[in-house]
Design a protein around this motif. Structure first.
Motif, short mmCIF file in Angstrom:
data_model
loop_
_atom_site.label_atom_id
_atom_site.label_comp_id
_atom_site.label_asym_id
_atom_site.label_seq_id
_atom_site.Cartn_x
_atom_site.Cartn_y
_atom_site.Cartn_z
N ILE A 71 21.46 -66.87 -14.00
CA ILE A 71 21.30 -66.27 -12.68
C ILE A 71 20.18 -66.99 -11.95
O ILE A 71 19.06 -67.07 -12.45
CB ILE A 71 20.99 -64.77 -12.77
N LYS A 72 20.46 -67.49 -10.77
CA LYS A 72 19.45 -68.23 -10.02
C LYS A 72 18.49 -67.27 -9.33
O LYS A 72 18.92 -66.27 -8.75
CB LYS A 72 20.13 -69.10 -8.97
N PRO A 73 17.16 -67.55 -9.37
CA PRO A 73 16.24 -66.72 -8.59
C PRO A 73 16.53 -66.87 -7.12
O PRO A 73 16.62 -67.98 -6.59
CB PRO A 73 14.86 -67.30 -8.95
N CYS A 74 16.71 -65.76 -6.43
CA CYS A 74 17.21 -65.81 -5.06
C CYS A 74 16.92 -64.48 -4.39
O CYS A 74 17.09 -63.42 -5.00
CB CYS A 74 18.72 -66.09 -5.08
N GLY A 75 16.47 -64.55 -3.13
CA GLY A 75 16.24 -63.32 -2.39
C GLY A 75 17.53 -62.55 -2.15
O GLY A 75 17.51 -61.33 -1.98
N GLY A 76 18.66 -63.26 -2.12
CA GLY A 76 19.96 -62.60 -2.01
C GLY A 76 20.41 -62.29 -0.60
O GLY A 76 21.35 -61.51 -0.42
N ALA A 77 19.77 -62.88 0.42
CA ALA A 77 20.13 -62.58 1.80
C ALA A 77 21.33 -63.40 2.24
O ALA A 77 21.39 -64.61 2.02
CB ALA A 77 18.94 -62.84 2.73
N ILE A 78 22.29 -62.74 2.89
CA ILE A 78 23.44 -63.45 3.46
C ILE A 78 23.65 -62.98 4.90
O ILE A 78 23.57 -61.79 5.20
CB ILE A 78 24.73 -63.25 2.62
N VAL A 87 24.48 -54.82 -1.49
CA VAL A 87 23.67 -53.78 -2.12
C VAL A 87 22.69 -53.17 -1.13
O VAL A 87 22.07 -52.13 -1.40
CB VAL A 87 22.91 -54.32 -3.35
N ALA A 88 22.50 -53.83 0.02
CA ALA A 88 21.63 -53.30 1.07
C ALA A 88 21.96 -54.00 2.37
O ALA A 88 22.51 -55.12 2.38
CB ALA A 88 20.16 -53.50 0.72
N LYS A 89 21.65 -53.33 3.47
CA LYS A 89 21.80 -53.91 4.81
C LYS A 89 20.44 -53.80 5.50
O LYS A 89 19.97 -52.71 5.79
CB LYS A 89 22.88 -53.18 5.60
N ILE A 90 19.83 -54.95 5.72
CA ILE A 90 18.47 -54.99 6.24
C ILE A 90 18.48 -55.08 7.76
O ILE A 90 19.21 -55.89 8.34
CB ILE A 90 17.72 -56.20 5.65
N THR A 91 17.66 -54.26 8.39
CA THR A 91 17.63 -54.22 9.85
C THR A 91 16.31 -54.68 10.45
O THR A 91 16.17 -54.76 11.66
CB THR A 91 17.92 -52.79 10.34
N THR A 92 15.33 -55.00 9.57
CA THR A 92 14.02 -55.46 10.06
C THR A 92 13.47 -56.52 9.11
O THR A 92 13.64 -56.41 7.89
CB THR A 92 13.01 -54.30 10.14
N ASN A 149 21.69 -55.97 17.05
CA ASN A 149 23.15 -56.11 17.04
C ASN A 149 23.71 -56.60 15.71
O ASN A 149 24.66 -57.39 15.67
CB ASN A 149 23.61 -57.06 18.16
N GLY A 150 23.10 -56.18 14.61
CA GLY A 150 23.63 -56.60 13.32
C GLY A 150 22.70 -56.28 12.18
O GLY A 150 21.83 -55.42 12.29
N PHE A 151 22.85 -56.99 11.09
CA PHE A 151 22.04 -56.76 9.90
C PHE A 151 22.08 -58.01 9.04
O PHE A 151 22.91 -58.90 9.24
CB PHE A 151 22.58 -55.56 9.10
N VAL A 152 21.18 -58.08 8.09
CA VAL A 152 21.22 -59.10 7.05
C VAL A 152 21.74 -58.41 5.79
O VAL A 152 21.16 -57.42 5.33
CB VAL A 152 19.83 -59.71 6.79
N GLY A 153 22.82 -58.92 5.23
CA GLY A 153 23.35 -58.36 4.00
C GLY A 153 22.58 -58.86 2.79
O GLY A 153 22.13 -60.00 2.77
N MET A 200 21.87 -65.54 12.40
CA MET A 200 23.10 -64.77 12.26
C MET A 200 24.33 -65.64 12.47
O MET A 200 25.34 -65.48 11.79
CB MET A 200 23.12 -63.62 13.28
N ASN A 201 24.24 -66.58 13.43
CA ASN A 201 25.42 -67.36 13.82
C ASN A 201 25.42 -68.78 13.27
O ASN A 201 26.39 -69.52 13.44
CB ASN A 201 25.54 -67.40 15.35
N LYS A 202 24.29 -69.21 12.66
CA LYS A 202 24.18 -70.53 12.06
C LYS A 202 24.35 -71.68 13.05
O LYS A 202 24.99 -72.69 12.76
CB LYS A 202 25.18 -70.69 10.91
N LYS A 203 23.79 -71.49 14.24
CA LYS A 203 23.75 -72.58 15.20
C LYS A 203 22.60 -72.30 16.17
O LYS A 203 22.23 -71.15 16.40
CB LYS A 203 25.06 -72.73 15.95
N LEU A 204 22.03 -73.38 16.72
CA LEU A 204 20.94 -73.22 17.67
C LEU A 204 21.46 -72.60 18.96
O LEU A 204 22.57 -72.88 19.40
CB LEU A 204 20.29 -74.57 17.97
#
Length: 392
Positions: free
Chosen positions: A36-43, A59-64, A81-85, A360-364
């Protein structure tokens, strides 16, 4: 005879395996079980949409997001307008491997040893975990998705043994509710030379657990002590530790991802982790997808040069973002004074909005020229020390 043998079953290798299998290729996926790779797990939301990730994997939805400076100042950035999974890599990676198998990829458990070639073609040799014996798979192409410090890259691709990386370490702990400075709905990013002299530390909630860790390129940094200090500062010392993990994380894409013959790299093996943020899951999966695209093109045309498509397709979309993030890391991770200034910049509402829109959108984001101008001027003022480090 396989069309493609993939070495490594993380997000990159599993994605490549699934895409290839769904395209009709005969695929083998070799993975070492239990790693298992050490990873914050954010997507980000774009990954969830592009790769059809079911909600139950989150496992969680981060809003801040909270950015914390060396002096303890912090800024909370709302994710509008969203979250980090958040995902747990132990379950998430296995889900991707199982999905690849469901699409038709053949899973094998073992350790890659080498690529051999003779008059009959290309062969991948690996040590089977169950029997301990070496086995040999004949294949037309090989995808190396075996992580940072990739053995496939070192053996097969020019420059594959010279990739810069940080060593990351984290501890997965049983998460409390709100305690100390810990908030189960917020990701904390700590820019403090006492935790990491050249990168950052993190506290990322994972629902019932949390990831607490840091990374550094400095060889004599005590990773475990730094993580213990981070837990102390966050009020998480007494939380039971579930597991501890450490691994290298690459910091720069390789200049070449293929050997011009029958091997192409993907994910960490190709160096595709975002500078500054260390974000890797999204880019790993994109790397797996473009490697699969290049492999299918090569199988169709018989032209080895089509393996170059993997890097070309990836860089076409993400090169500018990587350059901007690398410049930011080079500018602000050098000292605590610079890190203090970086957190000051994060107070700017334009910085907050453009940063998270890009994440969120992976572009500048190019639609707000005045915002870019204001950010540029404030950035220049900090880098030339025209304003105090705490100026926001």
């Amino acid at each position: 005879m396989y069309d493609v043998v993939i070495i490594g079953g993380g997000p990159s290798g599993a994605t490549a395996a699934e895409d290839l299998a769904r395209s009709g290729a005969k695929v083998a996926l070799i993975d070492r079980a239990g790693r298992i790779k050490p990873c914050g797990g954010a997507i980000p939301p774009r990954l969830i949409a592009d790769f059809d990730i079911p909600d139950e994997m989150l496992v969680a939805k981060i809003t801040t997001a909270r950015m914390i400076s060396p002096t303890g100042r912090h800024v909370d950035i709302p994710i509008e307008n969203g979250f980090v999974g958040m995902v747990d890599r132990e379950d998430f990676d296995e889900f991707l491997r199982e999905r690849a198998a469901g699409a038709g990829a053949e899973r094998m458990t073992g350790t890659y040893k080498r690529v051999e070639r003779d008059e009959a073609g290309t062969h991948v040799v690996y040590r089977d975990k169950a029997s301990g014996e070496e086995r040999r798979l004949s294949t037309k192409l090989v995808i190396g998705a075996d992580g940072a410090r990739s053995t496939v890259a070192k053996d097969e691709v020019p420059g594959g043994d010279r990739i810069p990386y940080v060593i990351a370490y984290h501890e997965i702990i049983e998460a409390p509710g709100k305690v100390g400075s810990y908030d189960p709905d917020r990701c904390d990013v700590i820019y403090d030379g006492r935790i990491s002299p050249d990168f950052y530390g993190w506290v990322f909630p994972h629902g019932k657990s949390a990831s607490v860790g840091m990374g550094s390129m400095v060889r004599d940094v005590d990773l475990k002590k730094a993580t213990a200090d981070l837990r102390m500062a966050s009020g998480l010392v007494d939380c039971p530790t579930i597991r501890r993990e450490g691994a290298p994380i690459p910091l720069k894409p390789l200049d070449r991802w293929d050997n011009g013959r029958d091997v192409v790299l993907a994910g960490d093996a190709a160096g595709v982790v975002a500078p500054s943020s260390g974000e890797g899951i999204y880019y790993a999966m994109v790397g797996g997808r473009v490697a699969a695209t290049a492999a299918m093109a090569c199988l169709s045309t018989g032209r080895a040069k089509d393996l170059q498509l993997a890097r070309r397709l990836f860089m076409r979309e993400h090169k500018t973002v990587f350059r901007v993030l690398a410049s930011m890391q080079n500018a602000y991770y050098k000292s605590d004074e610079r890190r203090e200034r970086f957190v000051s910049l994060c107070h700017d509402i334009d910085v907050q909005r453009l940063t998270f829109e890009a994440y969120m959108n992976k572009k500048l984001v190019r639609a707000r020229p005045m915002a870019h101008l204001r950010i540029g001027l404030k950035n220049l003022a900090h880098l030339t020390r025209l304003v105090p480090a705490a100026y926001t």
